[in-house]
Scaffold this active site. Sequence first.
Site, PDB file in Angstrom:
ATOM      1  N   HIS A  24       0.834  -1.197   0.000  1.00 29.94           N
ATOM      2  CA  HIS A  24       0.000   0.000   0.000  1.00 29.94           C
ATOM      3  C   HIS A  24       0.873   1.254   0.000  1.00 29.94           C
ATOM      4  CE1 HIS A  24      -2.615   2.865   2.479  1.00 29.94           C
ATOM      5  NE2 HIS A  24      -3.274   2.712   1.348  1.00 29.94           N
ATOM      6  N   GLU A  74       0.627  -0.743  -4.875  1.00 27.04           N
ATOM      7  CA  GLU A  74      -0.423   0.257  -5.080  1.00 27.04           C
ATOM      8  C   GLU A  74       0.188   1.637  -4.963  1.00 27.04           C
ATOM      9  OE1 GLU A  74      -3.778   2.943  -3.526  1.00 27.04           O
ATOM     10  OE2 GLU A  74      -1.877   2.437  -2.563  1.00 27.04           O
ATOM     11  N   ASP A 133      -0.691   6.155  -5.878  1.00 24.09           N
ATOM     12  CA  ASP A 133      -1.745   7.149  -6.105  1.00 24.09           C
ATOM     13  C   ASP A 133      -1.256   8.223  -7.069  1.00 24.09           C
ATOM     14  OD1 ASP A 133      -3.667   6.311  -3.863  1.00 24.09           O
ATOM     15  OD2 ASP A 133      -1.751   6.511  -2.823  1.00 24.09           O
ATOM     16  N   HIS A 190      -0.488  10.714  -2.471  1.00 21.38           N
ATOM     17  CA  HIS A 190      -1.841  10.330  -2.060  1.00 21.38           C
ATOM     18  C   HIS A 190      -2.743  11.505  -1.766  1.00 21.38           C
ATOM     19  CE1 HIS A 190      -4.961   9.273   0.911  1.00 21.38           C
ATOM     20  NE2 HIS A 190      -5.118   8.210   0.134  1.00 21.38           N
ATOM     21  N   GLU A 204      -4.012   4.028  -8.600  1.00 20.21           N
ATOM     22  CA  GLU A 204      -5.282   4.648  -8.197  1.00 20.21           C
ATOM     23  C   GLU A 204      -5.333   6.071  -8.741  1.00 20.21           C
ATOM     24  OE1 GLU A 204      -6.323   4.617  -3.992  1.00 20.21           O
ATOM     25  OE2 GLU A 204      -7.799   6.205  -4.308  1.00 20.21           O
TER      26      GLU A 204
HETATM   27  O1  G3P Z   1      -6.440   1.452  -2.983  1.00 15.48           O
HETATM   28  C1  G3P Z   1      -6.697   0.913  -1.724  1.00 15.48           C
HETATM   29  C2  G3P Z   1      -6.547   1.969  -0.677  1.00 15.48           C
HETATM   30  O2  G3P Z   1      -5.315   2.540  -0.870  1.00 15.48           O
HETATM   31  C3  G3P Z   1      -7.616   3.008  -0.759  1.00 15.48           C
HETATM   32  O3  G3P Z   1      -7.492   3.913   0.267  1.00 15.48           O
HETATM   33  O4  G3P Z   1      -7.000   6.125   1.197  1.00 15.48           O
HETATM   34  O5  G3P Z   1      -5.157   4.599   0.708  1.00 15.48           O
HETATM   35  O6  G3P Z   1      -6.392   5.651  -1.142  1.00 15.48           O
HETATM   36  P1  G3P Z   1      -6.466   5.124   0.244  1.00 15.48           P
END
Ligand code: G3P
Length: 251
Positions: free
Chosen positions: A13, A40, A42, A55, A114
Amino acid sequence: MLYQLPKPAIIAHRGASLYAPENTLPAFQLAILQGADAIELDVKLSADGQVVVIHDQTIDRTTGEHGRVGELSLEVLKSLDAGSHFDIAFQGSQIPTLAEVLDNIGQRSFLNIELTNYDKITDNLPEKVADLINNYNLRHRILLSSFNPIALIRIYRLLPEVPIGLLSLPGKGGAWARSFIGKLIPYSSLHSKQIDVTTELVRRTQAKGKKLFVYTVNREEDIYRMFTMGVDGIFTDDPILAKQIFGVRNY
Ligand code: G3P
């Protein structure tokens, strides 16, 4: 490649964010070294339209400066220290561009990108991300996700062969979004918050031929519980711990 991930898959993450500053190249490189199955990250647009990896909508938490990412140029964003907030050992780590990430680790890990254009939900982020994925020829190594349905629909039209992960808000709002967007996009995986995950949700999701990935699972007992419930993968800040617990999984 989504269908070749081990079950349950360990998705780092924002990289190995327990061990290095989130959404930086050191966190991504460490996730690979720690044996994460996927990473993952962002993405959003800078003021001058560059795809950057961060993020929050602001730079405050991860750089100690103030401002909105979408109002700052790439040059300014690149001048920030995105490492010291985590540990002084990472001082000078930069906010990467998506191009830098694809260039450095695109061939070494499966990536969940994401789309976090939650401030400007109709900006050109989907087109820019699609162009980068095409330029680096990484369509087979990517899973795209977002809470923004407009971004998902647009990028799905641009890259129909790239799997879509539907990020689900917790509770009733998430259920509505799932049924609404599910009618518009043939998504491959549902990304649910841990609190919403039940054996029934696992069963129903998998019965539809979709994967269930759960965010964000860090505590040992929770990782173990998700494993025994049969989820397809977890987002975790701690790939090392998840690997210890998932040691007997199927490949
Ligand atoms: O993509 C899974 C998770 O990362 C979503 O929550 O707040 O970390 O973007 P967030």
